[in-house]
Motif scaffolding. Structure first.
Motif, PDB file in Angstrom:
ATOM      1  N   PHE A  22      46.587 -11.990   6.564  1.00 36.46           N
ATOM      2  CA  PHE A  22      45.145 -11.879   6.394  1.00 36.46           C
ATOM      3  C   PHE A  22      44.461 -12.600   7.555  1.00 36.46           C
ATOM      4  N   ARG A  23      43.186 -12.255   7.783  1.00 38.20           N
ATOM      5  CA  ARG A  23      42.392 -12.976   8.777  1.00 38.20           C
ATOM      6  C   ARG A  23      41.647 -14.116   8.078  1.00 38.20           C
ATOM      7  N   SER A  24      41.764 -15.318   8.627  1.00 34.38           N
ATOM      8  CA  SER A  24      41.078 -16.478   8.083  1.00 34.38           C
ATOM      9  C   SER A  24      39.879 -16.816   8.957  1.00 34.38           C
ATOM     10  N   CYS A  25      38.750 -17.091   8.325  1.00 33.89           N
ATOM     11  CA  CYS A  25      37.532 -17.454   9.049  1.00 33.89           C
ATOM     12  C   CYS A  25      36.819 -18.563   8.291  1.00 33.89           C
ATOM     13  N   SER A  26      36.489 -19.647   8.983  1.00 33.72           N
ATOM     14  CA  SER A  26      35.747 -20.757   8.375  1.00 33.72           C
ATOM     15  C   SER A  26      34.355 -20.830   8.980  1.00 33.72           C
ATOM     16  N   ILE A  27      33.352 -20.960   8.116  1.00 36.02           N
ATOM     17  CA  ILE A  27      31.962 -21.051   8.542  1.00 36.02           C
ATOM     18  C   ILE A  27      31.396 -22.351   7.996  1.00 36.02           C
ATOM     19  N   PRO A  28      30.888 -23.240   8.854  1.00 38.19           N
ATOM     20  CA  PRO A  28      30.378 -24.533   8.372  1.00 38.19           C
ATOM     21  C   PRO A  28      29.216 -24.345   7.403  1.00 38.19           C
ATOM     22  N   PRO A  29      29.233 -25.043   6.271  1.00 44.06           N
ATOM     23  CA  PRO A  29      28.122 -24.917   5.320  1.00 44.06           C
ATOM     24  C   PRO A  29      26.823 -25.510   5.848  1.00 44.06           C
TER      25      PRO A  29
ATOM     26  N   LEU B 190      25.445 -24.768   8.681  1.00 49.75           N
ATOM     27  CA  LEU B 190      24.737 -23.831   9.554  1.00 49.75           C
ATOM     28  C   LEU B 190      23.428 -23.374   8.917  1.00 49.75           C
ATOM     29  N   PRO B 191      22.420 -23.065   9.741  1.00 48.87           N
ATOM     30  CA  PRO B 191      21.212 -22.429   9.193  1.00 48.87           C
ATOM     31  C   PRO B 191      21.571 -21.137   8.470  1.00 48.87           C
ATOM     32  N   ALA B 192      20.797 -20.822   7.439  1.00 46.20           N
ATOM     33  CA  ALA B 192      21.123 -19.684   6.576  1.00 46.20           C
ATOM     34  C   ALA B 192      21.218 -18.371   7.345  1.00 46.20           C
ATOM     35  N   ASP B 193      20.317 -18.165   8.317  1.00 45.04           N
ATOM     36  CA  ASP B 193      20.353 -16.881   9.025  1.00 45.04           C
ATOM     37  C   ASP B 193      21.608 -16.747   9.889  1.00 45.04           C
ATOM     38  N   GLU B 194      22.052 -17.854  10.513  1.00 44.21           N
ATOM     39  CA  GLU B 194      23.257 -17.798  11.329  1.00 44.21           C
ATOM     40  C   GLU B 194      24.496 -17.659  10.439  1.00 44.21           C
ATOM     41  N   ALA B 195      24.513 -18.345   9.294  1.00 49.58           N
ATOM     42  CA  ALA B 195      25.634 -18.189   8.363  1.00 49.58           C
ATOM     43  C   ALA B 195      25.728 -16.738   7.893  1.00 49.58           C
ATOM     44  N   SER B 196      24.580 -16.128   7.581  1.00 48.13           N
ATOM     45  CA  SER B 196      24.563 -14.725   7.160  1.00 48.13           C
ATOM     46  C   SER B 196      25.088 -13.809   8.255  1.00 48.13           C
ATOM     47  N   ARG B 197      24.678 -14.070   9.490  1.00 48.28           N
ATOM     48  CA  ARG B 197      25.125 -13.232  10.609  1.00 48.28           C
ATOM     49  C   ARG B 197      26.630 -13.315  10.780  1.00 48.28           C
TER      50      ARG B 197
END
Length: 469
Positions: free
Chosen positions: A80-87, A89-96
């Motif tokens: 599987f592909r693993s991706c971590s997104i820092p909580p 981050l601004p909401a719009d960048e996290a959404s993107r």
């Protein structure tokens, strides 16, 4: 040619070596090698139960903990592909970023609907207890197992795809090149969801223990708890440690840093505290932590200590002008890299400037190479003059004569060789213009600003500065 094992196989092999030794520790929690292996395989099984198939993507939006690494390792084992997104981050960048990742599953404990909408969401508790055994192993090492995002300091953050083979090569190169102590205790002061997470597997291959600080644990205290440890830090964290008013803690046996070169005064402070323990490693998200290295003894030579270091074994360099022609030794140009640790490509649409020239990665970093050591001068988007030779702002900025409290930065103007000066003081505008003209450049205009913004790493934020013009 013998194929080297990929990241997932290396994880399982490492966790087989010393089953009763502690592999991961955070606060009062500790997992042995055998327990960690069980959790990795259990998480792979549970993710498959939740619908992931090879090639699918798992996104984690959670704070730093040992499960960040366990779940990414489980993805590598299962394909599987693993991706971590820092909580944070601004909401719009996290959404993107979630949209770019296009996950089959998002694991988070607290997440607004603006990110979660349209995606299957689970909490960590849903994943840690599998109901079946995982019986499949990834055999295709070309499979992408990691989606990591660039910092975005030069523009919009890009999604970088890294294969099982590339991540396995990163681990092997790190084991072979970094002077690890025997069975090291490694304090990782940075999030394992970021670049220093690549140091977890090398630690385990060496039979060591990775310690993750809790939010309330001071770094100096952990150094006292684990004397003779290896400390993994980014320069801002190291600077904060050096600037603390209390004692620094027990000196580490090795201090591995990445992300920027250190000032000579900072190197001197570390040497007074701990002796020659510094080891620098340079990479990009596109080539994780494996472009250049600088050993402890090289930090004792002032000229070398100012460099990024020498190429990792198996990593090739070229320094080229902006037409792709090799430049003379010692002349600045773009650093191109060829290595088994290089990304497969970008998850986002191909940028206007192709990332590869043949099988060479165009790093976008402007460097000069002397005696086999690379010296960083800037980024390609900030170049002031492009022909016949590349001119970057930082070397000129260091020579400027300005008032003690003034801050000054140079940006490219509308034409090649034109310079825009951004400064908090116009007191020495004439001498600044003189320095620019001595460099063969032309002053386009002088702009007085309230302050020069900096990135979290402490560098001039030229992307934000460009918005002022």
């Amino acid at each position: 040619m013998t194929l080297q094992p990929g990241y997932g196989r290396r994880v399982l092999d490492a966790l087989d070596h010393c089953p009763d030794r502690i592999a991961l520790r955070q606060g009062n929690s500790a997992l042995t090698y055998s327990q960690t292996r069980k959790h990795v395989l259990g998480a792979a099984a549970r993710l498959a139960e939740l619908g992931l198939r090879p090639g699918d993507t798992l996104v984690q939006i959670r704070d730093n903990d040992v499960w960040q690494w366990i779940l990414s390792a489980a993805c590598a084992v299962a394909g599987f592909r693993s991706c971590s997104i820092p909580p944070s981050l601004p909401a719009d960048e996290a959404s993107r970023r979630v949209a770019v990742a296009a996950p089959t599953l998002v694991i988070t404990d607290e997440l607004g609907e603006h990110v979660a909408a349209g995606f299957q969401v689970s909490s960590l508790a849903d994943v840690v207890e599998p109901t079946a055994e995982f019986g499949r192993e990834l055999n295709d090492t070309s499979c992408v197992i990691r989606l990591a995002f660039t910092s975005g300091t030069g523009g919009q953050a890009k999604g970088v795809e890294l294969s099982d083979a590339a991540m396995g090569a990163v681990a092997a190169a790190s084991v072979d090149t970094i002077p690890w102590p025997e069975q090291p205790t490694v304090i990782c002061a940075e999030a394992v969801s970021g670049g220093f997470g690549n140091m977890v597997l090398p630690t385990l291959i060496c039979g060591g223990t990775v310690v993750l600080p809790t939010p309330t644990e001071p770094l100096s205290g952990l150094l006292d708890v684990y004397p003779g440890s290896v400390l993994l830090v980014m320069p801002p964290t190291l600077r904060k440690l050096l600037d603390e008013s209390g004692p620094l803690g027990t000196p580490p046996a090795l201090l591995v840093y990445s992300g920027d070169v250190l000032a000579s005064s900072e190197i001197d402070r570390v040497h007074r505290w701990a002796g020659p323990v510094l080891c620098g490693i340079y990479g990009q998200v596109e080539v994780p932590k494996t472009i250049a290295f600088l050993l402890p003894e090289e930090h004792l030579v002032p000229h070398y200590a100012a460099s990024l270091g020498r190429p990792f074994p198996g990593t090739e360099w070229r320094v080229v002008d902006l037409d792709g022609h090799d430049v003379p030794v010692g002349q600045a140009g773009e650093l191109w890299v060829r290595s088994a640790t290089t990304m497969s490509g970008y998850a986002t649409a191909e940028p206007a400037r192709p990332p590869f020239a043949g099988d060479w990665l165009r790093t976008g970093d402007i460097c000069r190479v002397e005696d086999g050591y690379a010296f960083h001068e800037g980024r390609i988007e900030d170049v002031l003059a492009r022909r016949p030779s590349v001119v970057c702002p930082a070397p000129i900025e260091r020579r400027l004569r300005t008032p003690p409290d003034a801050q000054t930065a140079l940006l490219p103007g509308h034409e090649d060789g034109d310079v825009v000066v951004m400064s908090t003081s116009d007191e020495n505008a004439a001498s600044i213009q003189e320095a620019i003209e001595e460099s063969g450049l032309t002053l386009e205009r002088f702009v007085k600003v309230e302050g020069i913004p900096r990135t979290w790493m402490g560098r001039i934020d030229r992307l934000q500065l460009r918005s002022f013009t």
